[in-house]
Scaffold this motif. Sequence first.
Motif, short mmCIF file in Angstrom:
data_model
loop_
_atom_site.label_atom_id
_atom_site.label_comp_id
_atom_site.label_asym_id
_atom_site.label_seq_id
_atom_site.Cartn_x
_atom_site.Cartn_y
_atom_site.Cartn_z
N PRO A 139 3.75 5.61 0.55
CA PRO A 139 4.87 5.99 0.64
C PRO A 139 5.38 6.58 -0.40
N SER A 140 4.80 5.90 -1.44
CA SER A 140 5.12 6.52 -3.02
C SER A 140 4.23 7.34 -3.52
N ASN A 141 3.05 7.57 -2.96
CA ASN A 141 2.08 8.73 -3.55
C ASN A 141 1.18 9.29 -2.53
N THR A 142 1.74 10.23 -1.86
CA THR A 142 1.15 11.03 -0.73
C THR A 142 -0.33 11.43 -1.07
N SER A 143 -1.03 11.38 -2.37
CA SER A 143 -2.45 11.82 -2.69
C SER A 143 -3.26 10.76 -2.19
N PHE A 144 -2.78 9.53 -1.99
CA PHE A 144 -3.58 8.25 -1.83
C PHE A 144 -3.17 7.41 -0.65
N GLY A 145 -4.00 6.96 0.03
CA GLY A 145 -3.78 5.78 0.91
C GLY A 145 -3.64 4.35 0.30
N LEU A 146 -3.42 3.36 1.20
CA LEU A 146 -3.61 2.07 0.60
C LEU A 146 -4.40 1.14 1.42
N LEU A 147 -5.41 0.49 0.94
CA LEU A 147 -6.24 -0.12 1.58
C LEU A 147 -5.94 -1.95 1.29
N SER A 148 -5.44 -2.62 2.23
CA SER A 148 -4.92 -4.08 1.98
C SER A 148 -6.26 -4.90 2.48
N LEU A 149 -6.78 -5.63 1.55
CA LEU A 149 -7.71 -6.57 1.82
C LEU A 149 -7.09 -8.12 1.96
N TRP A 150 -7.13 -8.50 2.94
CA TRP A 150 -6.58 -10.06 3.28
C TRP A 150 -7.79 -11.16 3.56
#
Length: 261
Positions: free
Chosen positions: A46-57
């Motif tokens: 939501p803070s940078n539309t140029s990138f997505g976020l991949l969470s590793l759990w």
Amino acid sequence: MKFTIDAKEFRTGLEDIMGSGKYAQSGGVKSGVLSEYTYLDLKDNPSNTSFGLLSLWNGDGSYINKVVLDVSILDDSTHNATVNIKTLLPFLKKMSGEIEIAIHDRVTISSANTNITLPRVNQHPHHEVIQRLYLMDLNLDGEMPQFNGKAFEGSFDMSTADFKEVINQCELIGTGVYKLDFDFDENDLGKVEISSTVVGVKRYTTTVSVENGKGYSATVAFTGPLHKFFKGDTITFYVKDEFPLLLVGEDRLLVKVPHME
């Protein structure tokens, strides 16, 4: 699920989330990993539309960790998947630059001249434990976050280098059990004593300077190579007597159940 990411960043994230280090067991410590699986969660940033976020759990019944990586999203029709880290790493170690990861029925790793197809995993062996934290709103932007509806009572910032050095020294005692005493003082914003002990035989203890101390004093015993998980300059600790530890870094966090004698 399909995204592009730098090969080295993805490999490093997978190595970190595996949780390698010395774990306490009956009679001492033993080198091992938290688990060789990771649950992946892909979402918009939501803070940078140029990138997505991949969470590793990753996690088990007493220890859960999370690393967040920047990616470019190509297909987010499926947001979640589980992979075997040790299956992917040998191939990622031979790759560099931007790669494409696609996970559907199988895992596909692609670069300009290479395509690798590997099996995926149906479910993380500790899926339910990870889901409980995944669905929990820790509210790290608030004064004190909550865990299972109960607020932490103290917090402070410690140098990552100091935490690593102290636990490396504590490991020499050989129990794999460490005690953290946060003594809050409004005048100097607190100090932390970290120790490891074989009762009546040997003991290591040291006091570490911390910053931004707030709340109330607390004492927590813990096990596991938590210090090896963190990078960057500073770790924020959230504490409460005989309550899980929450440690937060720049792009990662972990929750560790307290060790009870």
